[in-house]
Design a protein around this motif. Sequence first.
Motif, PDB file in Angstrom:
ATOM      1  N   PHE A  18       0.837  -1.198   0.000  1.00 56.07           N
ATOM      2  CA  PHE A  18       0.000   0.000   0.000  1.00 56.07           C
ATOM      3  C   PHE A  18       0.873   1.250   0.000  1.00 56.07           C
ATOM      4  O   PHE A  18       0.651   2.193  -0.774  1.00 56.07           O
ATOM      5  N   VAL A  19       1.901   1.277   0.858  1.00 54.91           N
ATOM      6  CA  VAL A  19       2.826   2.419   0.908  1.00 54.91           C
ATOM      7  C   VAL A  19       3.530   2.587  -0.434  1.00 54.91           C
ATOM      8  O   VAL A  19       3.696   3.705  -0.935  1.00 54.91           O
ATOM      9  N   GLY A  20       3.944   1.470  -1.034  1.00 54.16           N
ATOM     10  CA  GLY A  20       4.610   1.537  -2.330  1.00 54.16           C
ATOM     11  C   GLY A  20       3.724   2.111  -3.412  1.00 54.16           C
ATOM     12  O   GLY A  20       4.171   2.940  -4.224  1.00 54.16           O
ATOM     13  N   ASP A  21       2.475   1.682  -3.450  1.00 55.95           N
ATOM     14  CA  ASP A  21       1.554   2.218  -4.457  1.00 55.95           C
ATOM     15  C   ASP A  21       1.363   3.718  -4.294  1.00 55.95           C
ATOM     16  O   ASP A  21       1.361   4.480  -5.278  1.00 55.95           O
ATOM     17  N   LEU A  22       1.196   4.163  -3.039  1.00 52.40           N
ATOM     18  CA  LEU A  22       1.052   5.598  -2.802  1.00 52.40           C
ATOM     19  C   LEU A  22       2.301   6.354  -3.234  1.00 52.40           C
ATOM     20  O   LEU A  22       2.226   7.425  -3.840  1.00 52.40           O
ATOM     21  N   SER A  23       3.473   5.786  -2.922  1.00 52.21           N
ATOM     22  CA  SER A  23       4.740   6.453  -3.254  1.00 52.21           C
ATOM     23  C   SER A  23       4.913   6.633  -4.752  1.00 52.21           C
ATOM     24  O   SER A  23       5.523   7.608  -5.203  1.00 52.21           O
ATOM     25  N   MET A  24       4.402   5.688  -5.531  1.00 47.14           N
ATOM     26  CA  MET A  24       4.559   5.734  -6.976  1.00 47.14           C
ATOM     27  C   MET A  24       3.405   6.430  -7.677  1.00 47.14           C
ATOM     28  O   MET A  24       3.345   6.472  -8.903  1.00 47.14           O
ATOM     29  N   GLY A 280       1.886   7.075   9.905  1.00 49.00           N
ATOM     30  CA  GLY A 280       2.414   7.867   8.798  1.00 49.00           C
ATOM     31  C   GLY A 280       2.234   7.254   7.435  1.00 49.00           C
ATOM     32  O   GLY A 280       2.803   7.750   6.454  1.00 49.00           O
ATOM     33  N   VAL A 281       1.464   6.173   7.324  1.00 49.39           N
ATOM     34  CA  VAL A 281       1.261   5.502   6.029  1.00 49.39           C
ATOM     35  C   VAL A 281       0.870   6.500   4.942  1.00 49.39           C
ATOM     36  O   VAL A 281       1.418   6.503   3.835  1.00 49.39           O
ATOM     37  N   THR A 312      -4.151   6.974   5.310  1.00 45.96           N
ATOM     38  CA  THR A 312      -3.882   5.995   6.365  1.00 45.96           C
ATOM     39  C   THR A 312      -5.150   5.203   6.676  1.00 45.96           C
ATOM     40  O   THR A 312      -5.105   3.979   6.842  1.00 45.96           O
ATOM     41  N   PHE A 313      -6.272   5.885   6.749  1.00 48.66           N
ATOM     42  CA  PHE A 313      -7.548   5.207   6.983  1.00 48.66           C
ATOM     43  C   PHE A 313      -7.853   4.225   5.856  1.00 48.66           C
ATOM     44  O   PHE A 313      -8.323   3.112   6.093  1.00 48.66           O
ATOM     45  N   ARG A 314      -7.578   4.627   4.620  1.00 45.02           N
ATOM     46  CA  ARG A 314      -7.845   3.749   3.482  1.00 45.02           C
ATOM     47  C   ARG A 314      -7.030   2.460   3.560  1.00 45.02           C
ATOM     48  O   ARG A 314      -7.424   1.424   3.027  1.00 45.02           O
ATOM     49  N   ALA A 315      -5.884   2.532   4.241  1.00 44.50           N
ATOM     50  CA  ALA A 315      -5.054   1.327   4.368  1.00 44.50           C
ATOM     51  C   ALA A 315      -5.761   0.249   5.175  1.00 44.50           C
ATOM     52  O   ALA A 315      -5.450  -0.945   5.037  1.00 44.50           O
ATOM     53  N   ALA A 316      -6.725   0.636   6.021  1.00 43.57           N
ATOM     54  CA  ALA A 316      -7.376  -0.331   6.907  1.00 43.57           C
ATOM     55  C   ALA A 316      -8.044  -1.471   6.139  1.00 43.57           C
ATOM     56  O   ALA A 316      -8.071  -2.608   6.614  1.00 43.57           O
TER      57      ALA A 316
END
Length: 482
Positions: A18-24, A280-281, A312-316
């Motif tokens: 999830f963090v990787g997708d956001l980063s890209m 911090g996601v 961050t909430f969406r990561a749930a």
Amino acid sequence: MQNPVNVPLNDAVLALAFVGDLSMGQPTDHSLRTARLASSLAAEAGGSIPDRVAASQVALLRWSGCTANASGFEQLLGDDVAGRDAMLTLTLPAFDGQARAGILPLAQIHCEVSGDIASMLGLGAEVEAGLRNVFEAYDGNGMPGRIGHPHVPPVVYHVALASDLEILSRAHGIDTALAYIAGFANARYPAALVALVSQHAKAWLEALESAPLLAEIAALPGHGATEVALPLVGDVIDLKLPWLAGHSRQVAELAKVSAAMQGFDADLQNCLYRAGLIHGVGRAALPNRLWNNPGRLPASDWERVRLMPYWTFRAARHFRQLGAEAELASYAYERLDGSGYYRGLAGDALSGAQRTLAVSTAWVALRSRRPWRAAHSYDDAAVLLRSEAAQGRFDGQIVEATLAAARGDKVRALPSRSSVSLSERETEVLRQISLGESNKEVARTLAISPSTVRTHVENIFRKLECSTRAAATLKAFTLGLL
């Protein structure tokens, strides 16, 4: 989860995806879709179940090194998130020679960090090798080692083809995607695999639209009940900005101790600890320039910042056993007077746990150095936090509990000793480079020569078995050296 530090392997991998997708700059299901496509391609190519598992895991972690080189992409492209999205969707103008040269060290950082992550997660040699070589190409013109066929692990081709198919068909349509892929047969990828993709792409993409991707990936062998340390995820999140090193761990530990002082039960203390690690996601979705800006942000940029806890909430929804923690984490920037974000809740709408996390996050930020200011002393930070409480933004009782926790009124267990031994001076140097300081800056801070700093850095790299500062930082926190 009996041990508050540990979480199921699947949740950790999905958090990093999830963090990787956001980063890209990609949709939050990009890595999930790529994992399904890569697994299908591996199977069609005659791969075994372990080959399919490796393809899935490499696809999920392909972008796990993206936070580590975000600062480099900020310097190269201006906007590290939008710029990398443009690279993937082929909408970025062609690089000049200097820019192309700048990509190579960023690829090295990415591959070393993502490979180390696979090793720390215990994912096996095939997955680790795939991630350490994830940008290599069939013809030897990839990065960072330019190794070429037959030395490129097959899983690299499975994931590269799956990722390109997923991104380009979404951005430009399937016909354009397949034409692009065909143009790199026996260059970027083996021609035989290109042929398989051309034959099956439409069916595979159609299947994605009805597939329960999370459930399917969780059911693959190797994505089971094994537990791993959640602090690793927080460390990877913090790599996005060098001055954030250790931030998530500090918030997590402080929130847990503050909760204990308030009499919260053990389960809620542990939930706060895990929420602190992942609060911090959502930062990964926003370009570094927003966080590095020392001045007042324009309204348009400030609105983007306010979306950080939303992501961050969406990561749930990606987690089976961390959903409650991810939701709690998304309240880290709410304020009692309703001035916080992203929900803007006030008063009784915020629980004690949510208020505690918000105070802990604010305290750690005040006590940490930022590019535009030095860290506040304990006394100065306490004055600022109490002032915020007096103005109705924080709960005064929780502020006092947090200040007591920060003073060390409650003793925490010492971290286990690492098998890696650094000298006191090496530890000091490591602490400074983990915060993004150059050799010259470290030399000024520690009153030693730049050549001495360089020698210490070389010794640190040798002892930690790494070659980049980002990898050294990640390993140092994981081993309890910082």
